[in-house]
Design a protein around this motif. Sequence first.
Motif, PDB file in Angstrom:
ATOM      1  N   THR A 187       0.884  -1.014   0.016  1.00 11.80           N
ATOM      2  CA  THR A 187      -0.112  -0.209  -0.010  1.00 11.80           C
ATOM      3  C   THR A 187       0.552   1.139   0.109  1.00 11.80           C
ATOM      4  OG1 THR A 187      -1.490  -1.288   0.922  1.00 11.80           O
ATOM      5  CG2 THR A 187      -1.802   1.332   1.332  1.00 11.80           C
ATOM      6  N   ILE A 188       1.867   0.988   0.517  1.00 14.25           N
ATOM      7  CA  ILE A 188       3.085   2.540   0.758  1.00 14.25           C
ATOM      8  C   ILE A 188       3.460   3.143  -0.692  1.00 14.25           C
ATOM      9  CG2 ILE A 188       4.995   3.796   1.362  1.00 14.25           C
ATOM     10  CD1 ILE A 188       4.283   1.862   4.095  1.00 14.25           C
ATOM     11  N   LEU A 189       3.806   1.801  -1.083  1.00 23.24           N
ATOM     12  CA  LEU A 189       4.609   2.147  -2.730  1.00 23.24           C
ATOM     13  C   LEU A 189       3.410   2.548  -3.364  1.00 23.24           C
ATOM     14  CD1 LEU A 189       6.663  -1.502  -2.501  1.00 23.24           C
ATOM     15  CD2 LEU A 189       7.652   0.166  -3.056  1.00 23.24           C
ATOM     16  N   LEU A 190       2.074   2.080  -3.797  1.00 25.57           N
ATOM     17  CA  LEU A 190       0.888   2.405  -4.279  1.00 25.57           C
ATOM     18  C   LEU A 190       1.319   3.681  -3.949  1.00 25.57           C
ATOM     19  CD1 LEU A 190      -1.569  -0.498  -4.245  1.00 25.57           C
ATOM     20  CD2 LEU A 190      -0.093   0.366  -6.547  1.00 25.57           C
ATOM     21  N   TRP A 191       1.185   3.862  -2.883  1.00 26.56           N
ATOM     22  CA  TRP A 191       0.228   5.419  -2.447  1.00 26.56           C
ATOM     23  C   TRP A 191       1.974   6.054  -2.821  1.00 26.56           C
ATOM     24  CZ3 TRP A 191       2.770   8.712   1.246  1.00 26.56           C
ATOM     25  CH2 TRP A 191       1.991  10.065   1.460  1.00 26.56           C
ATOM     26  N   LEU A 192       3.023   5.787  -2.635  1.00 18.23           N
ATOM     27  CA  LEU A 192       4.473   6.505  -3.159  1.00 18.23           C
ATOM     28  C   LEU A 192       4.410   6.597  -5.161  1.00 18.23           C
ATOM     29  CD1 LEU A 192       7.049   6.041  -0.750  1.00 18.23           C
ATOM     30  CD2 LEU A 192       5.191   7.389  -0.659  1.00 18.23           C
ATOM     31  N   PHE A 193       3.835   5.641  -6.139  1.00 17.64           N
ATOM     32  CA  PHE A 193       4.430   5.767  -7.066  1.00 17.64           C
ATOM     33  C   PHE A 193       2.696   5.580  -8.097  1.00 17.64           C
ATOM     34  CE2 PHE A 193       7.538   3.608  -4.459  1.00 17.64           C
ATOM     35  CZ  PHE A 193       8.549   4.498  -5.448  1.00 17.64           C
ATOM     36  N   ILE A 194       1.706   5.662  -7.391  1.00 15.43           N
ATOM     37  CA  ILE A 194       0.655   5.540  -8.326  1.00 15.43           C
ATOM     38  C   ILE A 194       0.258   7.562  -8.072  1.00 15.43           C
ATOM     39  CG2 ILE A 194      -1.885   4.853  -9.216  1.00 15.43           C
ATOM     40  CD1 ILE A 194      -1.168   1.944  -8.009  1.00 15.43           C
ATOM     41  N   PRO A 195      -0.136   8.077  -9.617  1.00 12.23           N
ATOM     42  CA  PRO A 195      -0.577   9.269  -9.086  1.00 12.23           C
ATOM     43  C   PRO A 195      -2.243   9.576  -9.789  1.00 12.23           C
ATOM     44  CG  PRO A 195       0.140   9.056 -11.865  1.00 12.23           C
ATOM     45  CD  PRO A 195       0.694   7.416 -10.823  1.00 12.23           C
ATOM     46  N   PHE A 196      -1.999   9.275  -8.392  1.00 17.05           N
ATOM     47  CA  PHE A 196      -4.344   9.314  -8.392  1.00 17.05           C
ATOM     48  C   PHE A 196      -4.807  10.406  -8.154  1.00 17.05           C
ATOM     49  CE2 PHE A 196      -2.494   6.177  -4.495  1.00 17.05           C
ATOM     50  CZ  PHE A 196      -2.629   4.825  -5.257  1.00 17.05           C
ATOM     51  N   THR A 197      -4.272  11.579  -7.713  1.00 13.10           N
ATOM     52  CA  THR A 197      -4.847  12.587  -8.673  1.00 13.10           C
ATOM     53  C   THR A 197      -5.178  12.847  -9.793  1.00 13.10           C
ATOM     54  OG1 THR A 197      -4.245  13.981  -6.121  1.00 13.10           O
ATOM     55  CG2 THR A 197      -4.650  15.215  -8.524  1.00 13.10           C
ATOM     56  N   GLN A 198      -4.119  12.725 -10.331  1.00 12.89           N
ATOM     57  CA  GLN A 198      -3.836  12.744 -12.010  1.00 12.89           C
ATOM     58  C   GLN A 198      -4.777  11.653 -12.284  1.00 12.89           C
ATOM     59  OE1 GLN A 198      -2.307  15.247 -13.670  1.00 12.89           O
ATOM     60  NE2 GLN A 198      -3.088  14.579 -14.989  1.00 12.89           N
ATOM     61  N   ILE A 199      -4.974  11.224 -12.018  1.00 12.76           N
ATOM     62  CA  ILE A 199      -5.551   9.628 -12.471  1.00 12.76           C
ATOM     63  C   ILE A 199      -7.551  10.125 -12.485  1.00 12.76           C
ATOM     64  CG2 ILE A 199      -6.825   7.440 -13.172  1.00 12.76           C
ATOM     65  CD1 ILE A 199      -4.129   6.233 -11.058  1.00 12.76           C
ATOM     66  N   MET A 200      -7.532  10.504 -12.010  1.00 12.78           N
ATOM     67  CA  MET A 200      -8.942  11.052 -11.460  1.00 12.78           C
ATOM     68  C   MET A 200      -9.223  12.754 -12.360  1.00 12.78           C
ATOM     69  SD  MET A 200     -10.796   8.871  -9.601  1.00 12.78           S
ATOM     70  CE  MET A 200     -11.694  10.042  -9.114  1.00 12.78           C
ATOM     71  N   LEU A 201      -8.032  13.109 -12.405  1.00 12.17           N
ATOM     72  CA  LEU A 201      -8.437  14.614 -13.486  1.00 12.17           C
ATOM     73  C   LEU A 201      -8.405  14.224 -14.527  1.00 12.17           C
ATOM     74  CD1 LEU A 201      -6.062  16.692 -11.521  1.00 12.17           C
ATOM     75  CD2 LEU A 201      -7.798  17.397 -11.816  1.00 12.17           C
ATOM     76  N   ASP A 202      -7.484  13.074 -15.015  1.00 13.57           N
ATOM     77  CA  ASP A 202      -7.571  12.654 -16.524  1.00 13.57           C
ATOM     78  C   ASP A 202      -9.191  11.492 -16.516  1.00 13.57           C
ATOM     79  OD1 ASP A 202      -5.394  12.919 -16.721  1.00 13.57           O
ATOM     80  OD2 ASP A 202      -4.609  11.120 -17.385  1.00 13.57           O
ATOM     81  N   LEU A 203      -9.921  11.043 -15.615  1.00 12.79           N
ATOM     82  CA  LEU A 203     -10.920  10.604 -16.219  1.00 12.79           C
ATOM     83  C   LEU A 203     -11.748  11.783 -15.785  1.00 12.79           C
ATOM     84  CD1 LEU A 203     -10.941   7.592 -13.129  1.00 12.79           C
ATOM     85  CD2 LEU A 203     -11.622   7.722 -15.977  1.00 12.79           C
ATOM     86  N   ASP A 204     -12.075  12.955 -15.213  1.00  9.41           N
ATOM     87  CA  ASP A 204     -13.251  13.703 -15.224  1.00  9.41           C
ATOM     88  C   ASP A 204     -12.665  14.428 -16.408  1.00  9.41           C
ATOM     89  OD1 ASP A 204     -14.131  15.726 -14.721  1.00  9.41           O
ATOM     90  OD2 ASP A 204     -13.367  16.490 -12.534  1.00  9.41           O
ATOM     91  N   PHE A 205     -11.930  14.852 -17.206  1.00  7.22           N
ATOM     92  CA  PHE A 205     -11.973  15.514 -18.273  1.00  7.22           C
ATOM     93  C   PHE A 205     -12.554  14.820 -18.984  1.00  7.22           C
ATOM     94  CE2 PHE A 205      -9.407  16.573 -21.921  1.00  7.22           C
ATOM     95  CZ  PHE A 205      -9.742  17.354 -22.385  1.00  7.22           C
ATOM     96  N   LYS A 206     -11.824  13.828 -19.581  1.00  5.11           N
ATOM     97  CA  LYS A 206     -12.444  12.903 -20.763  1.00  5.11           C
ATOM     98  C   LYS A 206     -14.512  12.415 -20.680  1.00  5.11           C
ATOM     99  CE  LYS A 206      -7.886  10.237 -21.201  1.00  5.11           C
ATOM    100  NZ  LYS A 206      -6.865   9.875 -20.810  1.00  5.11           N
ATOM    101  N   MET A 207     -14.329  12.552 -18.668  1.00  4.39           N
ATOM    102  CA  MET A 207     -15.715  11.695 -18.640  1.00  4.39           C
ATOM    103  C   MET A 207     -17.064  13.173 -19.326  1.00  4.39           C
ATOM    104  SD  MET A 207     -15.659   9.036 -15.331  1.00  4.39           S
ATOM    105  CE  MET A 207     -17.926   9.109 -15.442  1.00  4.39           C
ATOM    106  N   ASN A 208     -16.369  14.210 -18.922  1.00  2.00           N
ATOM    107  CA  ASN A 208     -17.123  15.587 -19.120  1.00  2.00           C
ATOM    108  C   ASN A 208     -16.941  16.456 -19.818  1.00  2.00           C
ATOM    109  OD1 ASN A 208     -18.736  14.746 -16.407  1.00  2.00           O
ATOM    110  ND2 ASN A 208     -16.836  15.346 -15.374  1.00  2.00           N
ATOM    111  N   LYS A 209     -15.736  16.107 -20.314  1.00  2.00           N
ATOM    112  CA  LYS A 209     -15.643  17.020 -21.597  1.00  2.00           C
ATOM    113  C   LYS A 209     -16.502  17.278 -22.752  1.00  2.00           C
ATOM    114  CE  LYS A 209     -12.804  17.308 -25.919  1.00  2.00           C
ATOM    115  NZ  LYS A 209     -11.707  16.811 -26.521  1.00  2.00           N
ATOM    116  N   ALA A 210     -17.285  16.201 -23.046  1.00  2.00           N
ATOM    117  CA  ALA A 210     -19.129  16.616 -24.080  1.00  2.00           C
ATOM    118  C   ALA A 210     -19.794  18.065 -23.374  1.00  2.00           C
ATOM    119  CB  ALA A 210     -19.385  15.039 -24.328  1.00  2.00           C
TER     120      ALA A 210
END
Length: 194
Positions: free
Chosen positions: A73-96
């Motif tokens: 969990t510590i490794l995931l928390w350190l190396f996965i950009p959770f905020t960036q993933i959520m921003l990318d999803l938000d942008f793609k899902m709500n672009k239209a």
Amino acid sequence: MKQKWLLFLSIVSSILVILLSFFQWKLIDIITVFLMLPVWSLVFGFFITITVMSIIHLLKKKEWKPLTVQLLTILLWLFIPFTQIMLDLDFKMNKAEREEVVEMVEKGTLKPNVSHNSSLILLPEYKWLSTGGGEIVIEKNGNFVLFFTYRGMLDNFSGFVYSPNDKKPSKHDFDADFQQIEKLDKNWYFVGSY
């Protein structure tokens, strides 16, 4: 029996940390940064407590599974950009839907409608497209449209900017001091003022 409980608690604490990492900005929008402090304290305090218990358990019983879950969990928390993933999803899902709003602004069917600020538009529909109250900002100089992804205090904010001519927003548009301006797609940029 204690081994199973510790493994269960390590899994629960890890899931809580990962979920909080994914959804912290949505929670901040709902309950504010000040009320998030106790949430962060509880979740990370629980996680740290279980990690310490897992280390003690490893030393006493030579049982490695709970500590392995915590370390992963510590490794995931350190190396996965959770905020960036959520921003990318938000942008793609709500672009239209955001483009529909931009079209209404360009046609003049949506005009500034907030009495204390002549560049704010409170969205009658689509409030979820801009956090912090469902308002968008029109930049008078460049006809940019800003949808908030985080609406902090004073000049601390971030969001998606629509640029009709695909012109990059300047560092000082929207009366901000942008530290981050990143092109996302044709006519779309992500900006952040921290």
